[in-house]
Structure formats: C-alpha cells, structure tokens
Enzyme design. Structure first.
Site, PDB file in Angstrom:
ATOM      1  N   LYS A 125       0.870  -1.190   0.000  1.00  0.00           N
ATOM      2  CA  LYS A 125       0.000   0.000   0.000  1.00  0.00           C
ATOM      3  C   LYS A 125       0.896   1.226   0.000  1.00  0.00           C
ATOM      4  O   LYS A 125       2.020   1.184   0.500  1.00  0.00           O
ATOM      5  CB  LYS A 125      -0.866   0.018   1.265  1.00  0.00           C
ATOM      6  CG  LYS A 125      -2.108   0.855   1.125  1.00  0.00           C
ATOM      7  CD  LYS A 125      -3.234   0.061   0.489  1.00  0.00           C
ATOM      8  CE  LYS A 125      -4.439   0.909   0.181  1.00  0.00           C
ATOM      9  NZ  LYS A 125      -5.573   0.069  -0.243  1.00  0.00           N
ATOM     10  N   ASP A 165      -6.887   4.261  -4.552  1.00  0.00           N
ATOM     11  CA  ASP A 165      -7.591   4.082  -3.277  1.00  0.00           C
ATOM     12  C   ASP A 165      -8.259   5.439  -3.054  1.00  0.00           C
ATOM     13  O   ASP A 165      -8.457   6.186  -4.020  1.00  0.00           O
ATOM     14  CB  ASP A 165      -6.596   3.689  -2.162  1.00  0.00           C
ATOM     15  CG  ASP A 165      -7.300   3.226  -0.883  1.00  0.00           C
ATOM     16  OD1 ASP A 165      -7.706   2.058  -0.819  1.00  0.00           O
ATOM     17  OD2 ASP A 165      -7.458   4.030   0.052  1.00  0.00           O
TER      18      ASP A 165
HETATM   19  O1  2IT Z   1      -8.137  -1.496  -0.901  1.00  0.00           O
HETATM   20  C1  2IT Z   1      -8.002  -2.009  -2.032  1.00  0.00           C
HETATM   21  O2  2IT Z   1      -8.120  -3.213  -2.217  1.00  0.00           O
HETATM   22  C2  2IT Z   1      -7.709  -1.113  -3.151  1.00  0.00           C
HETATM   23  N1  2IT Z   1      -7.615   0.086  -2.947  1.00  0.00           N
HETATM   24  C3  2IT Z   1      -7.501  -1.648  -4.520  1.00  0.00           C
HETATM   25  C4  2IT Z   1      -6.090  -2.048  -4.719  1.00  0.00           C
HETATM   26  C5  2IT Z   1      -5.724  -2.465  -6.108  1.00  0.00           C
HETATM   27  O3  2IT Z   1      -4.541  -2.798  -6.302  1.00  0.00           O
HETATM   28  O4  2IT Z   1      -6.559  -2.476  -7.009  1.00  0.00           O
END
Ligand code: 2IT
Length: 445
Positions: A125, A165
């Site tokens: 993340k 996100d």
């Molecule tokens: O919280 C999540 O799963 C997302 N923000 C999507 C992450 C993604 O790599 O598509």
C-alpha cells in the site's frame, strides 16, 4: 507457542503511535493464533513474527508547486509488505490524514485480501498526506508527476503494482502513468485502474462496488434470503459507493443513503435512476468532498453532520473510511433491525461494532473479503496487460463474480461456528492467512 497478549504487546512496543495498524494486526492474529499454534511447520518457521513485519517501507519527499507558484512539500510512502504470493499489489491513498500507520494497516490487510482472491498478488500500500480537496486539476497533475518521479524507482510490473484508493481514481492514475512512461519509456502493467484503451480493464471502475454486492448476494443466499425489496444504507459517495449503488439497484434493492464529511443524504425514493447515480461521479470530480448538493438537486433530505447509521435499514454497507462505524452506531443499527452488515471500506467498523454485530448473531462481512473485487479486477488487468490483450466486460464481470463466490465459500468453510453462525471475520482471516503462510514456509527464510 504464541500467546496473543504477549505477542501483541511486542508488536505495540515496536510500532508506537500506529493505532490503526495495531487494531488490524490484533484482529488477524486473534483469528489465526489457534491455527498457527496447532501447526508445527508454522511454529518452526516463526510465521507470525515474519508476517507482521513489512518487507520494506519506503518514504520520500514530494515537492510541487501550487497554482500561486508557492512550493508545497508532502510525504510519499510505499509499504511493500509481503510478496510471498506475487508482486506487491495495493492502492495509493491521497488523503490529509494519511500516516505511516494508516498505510501499514492497509498494507497488512491487503496481504490477506489479495490471497483470498486466489490471484498471484502480494500485499502493499502507498500514498501521501496530500489532500486533493479544493485542488485544481493542474495542481493534482503536478502533484501526481512529482509523486511518481520518486515512486518509479521502486515499482515495476513484476515487482510492485500500485493502483487507486481514496483520493486516487482514473484521473490520478492517468497522470501517474503518464509520468512513469515519460521517465521509463515503458508501456507495461505497472499501475492498474488505467483508462480504457491504454491498458485499463473494463469493469475495474465498478469492481469494488459490484464485488461487494456479489459477496452480499452469496451471504443472502446462504441465509435463504435475497436482495428483493431490501432497504440499504451506504456511506461515502466516491468510486466504491458509486459501484455499490449501481449494482444494488440492478439487483432489486433500494439504496436510501449516501454520505460525505458534511453529513448524509436520505433519499426515500431510492438512489436508483441513471441521473442520480451519474451525479455521484460529478460530486467526486468537483474535488469539494461534500454530498449536500445531491439533496438540493433531487429534492432529498440532507442531515448535516451526522452519519447514515441512524436510518432504519435491512442492510448497511460502510463504503468510506476506516473506523467510520462505531460501537454506538452498531447498537443503533441493531435496535433498528439491521439484518446484514457488509463492510466495504477497509476496516470500516470499530472492533466494538464488530463485537456487537457478532454478539447479536447478525451476519457481518469484513472488508478484506467483501471489498476484494477491486483488487481482483486489478489482478485481471495485470493478466490482460501481460497478454497485451483486452477481455470483454462480460468476461471480466463473470470472472469477478466467480472470485467473489469463492471468497464467500472460503469464509464459510473456515468461519462456521458450532451454533451454525458464520464468523466471516475469522473465516476470511484464516483462509487468507493459510495460503500466505504455506507459501512462506515453502520458500524458506
Ligand atoms: O483497498 C483495495 O483493495 C484497493 N484500494 C484496490 C487495490 C488495487 O490494487 O486495485
């Protein structure tokens, strides 16, 4: 053998001032500790000590110029948490309250969520304390370019694949990808959530919201129930809420609320016309972070400064921020007869709220299972990019549907209690954890 309290005391000592991370870690560790203690291989491999520690944390300075030619400095992060199952994968969050602790909690959750999808993706993340609120399009572009100038050093299509996100949608991914290409001169699947026609996947924008409704649909079926005629409260009004509202109305339910930092909208007629649903996208694109204009435009009620959990509904779907639904909110929902709660935001419910729902034996789905559709379609975008090919929306939607069904089944398998109640939290944590732990054992330290 691991002991929950002494293990968590050490995690807290090592990670001071990261309450959200501690909250997420405690929940997972509490769910899996018996599984770990009864598996000699997991014990020998010190799996908990290793899974709790991110592979690496990268922080960098982001310097950019606002429209008044004033210099601005933000902090950028990428937490590369665990790559046992595949390249680090997870979104970027741009929000004023982002700290390292926020991104560690999100990265940790992402490991198990990605595992649940069954696609080969590790967990990561990133993001920044940059707030898109009130910024012009040009400012957002300049920030994204400065952010990617640093981030590009650490990512790649087989190493780490960020996505969106909160605060990062199609527009931001476009600017980020444009800058990556300018520096690296590569057209690869290094980001997901790209636009249609330049590497993006059909159904990715809708995927989190659609996926949560597919999951909920399985939950309803499991309990001999259906969406027909259900009244639903949704919080938030961004990309996830938009997808959820769209699919819920297609499935015959009536969504009566959306919300923002300013309060919530109560639309007794239902948020169900193409015009109303499309207006949610306009609200997000305006960068104002308010929902009140919806109420004015469509003659609905606006309740200032309050959350939608005081409305009498059959189902509640938190779709905004972590810890947005408290123990008190849960008591109110229970009092009003809520039948199902499907967490769609990451860690949208406080531990006290989850405890209250479970005590009342109300089926409660955690975000890492219910919202996995977003990252699942990101995984499908990576597959399409690797093949230099695009699938039709029917193909992607069908795969998403199958993945959400499998996640539901995995939760039921690992989470069924002696009295028949399904503990979806425990089920999701154990099912997600086992695959990662097995891979770590097989790969050695
Ligand atoms: O919280 C999540 O799963 C997302 N923000 C999507 C992450 C993604 O790599 O598509």
């Amino acid at each position: 053998m691991y002991d929950l309290d002494s293990f968590m005391a050490e995690v807290e000592r090592k990670n001071p001032a990261q309450p959200e991370f501690i909250q997420a870690a405690r929940e997972v560790v509490a769910s899996v500790i018996d599984t770990v203690n009864s598996n000699p291989l997991y014990l020998k491999n010190k799996i908990l000590d290793r899974i709790i520690e991110p592979d690496r944390i990268i922080t960098f300075k982001v310097e950019w110029e606002d429209d008044n030619h004033e210099l601005q400095v933000n902090r950028g992060y990428r937490v590369q948490y665990n790559n046992a199952l595949g390249p680090y994968k997870g979104g970027l969050r741009f929000h004023a309250n982002v700290t390292l602790g926020t991104l560690k909690f999100l990265g940790f959750e992402q490991i198990f969520k990605n595992s649940l999808t069954t696609l080969p993706m590790g967990g990561g993340k990133g993001g920044s304390d940059f707030s898109p609120k009130g910024k012009s399009d040009q400012e957002i572009m300049r920030f994204c370019r400065a952010f990617m100038t640093e981030l590009q050093k650490y990512i790649g299509p087989d190493t780490d694949v960020p996505a969106g996100d909160l605060g990062v949608g199609g527009r931001e991914i476009g600017y980020l990808y444009g800058q990556y290409k300018k520096i690296r001169d590569e057209n690869t699947g290094v980001l997901t959530g790209k636009g249609w026609g330049w590497g993006g996947s059909l159904v990715r924008p809708e995927a989190t919201g659609f996926g949560t409704m597919y999951f909920a649909s399985e939950m309803l079926k499991e309990h001999g129930d259906s969406f027909e005629g259900k009244r639903i409260a949704i919080s938030g009004f961004g990309n996830v809420a938009w997808g959820a509202v769209t699919k819920a109305s297609q499935l015959g339910a009536k969504v009566v609320t959306i919300s923002g930092p300013d309060g919530y909208v109560l639309d007794e007629e239902g948020i169900n016309t193409p015009e109303k649903i499309a207006y949610m996208l306009e609200l997000r694109a305006s960068n104002n972070d308010i929902v009140a204009p919806y109420a004015e435009k469509f003659g609905a009620k606006f309740v200032k400064g309050r959350k939608p959990w005081e409305v009498k509904v059959d189902m509640a779907f938190p779709c905004a921020l972590q810890n947005e639904l408290t123990g008190e909110d849960a008591e109110m929902l229970i009092k009003n007869g809520v039948k199902y709660v499907v967490e769609t935001s990451n860690m949208g419910c406080c531990p006290e709220a989850i405890e209250a729902f479970q005590k009342a034996r109300i089926p409660f789905a955690p975000g890492k299972a219910a919202n996995a559709g977003g990252v699942a379609v990101s995984g499908l975008e990576m597959s399409q990019n690797a093949q230099h090919y695009n699938w039709s929306s029917e193909e992607v939607d069908q795969k998403l549907h199958g993945i959400m069904k499998n996640i539901h089944n995995a939760c039921v398998k690992e989470g069924r209690c002696a009295d028949g109640y399904i503990d979806y939290v425990k089920g999701a944590n154990i099912a997600g954890f086992k695959k990662v732990a097995d891979a770590m054992c097989q790969q050695g330290y």
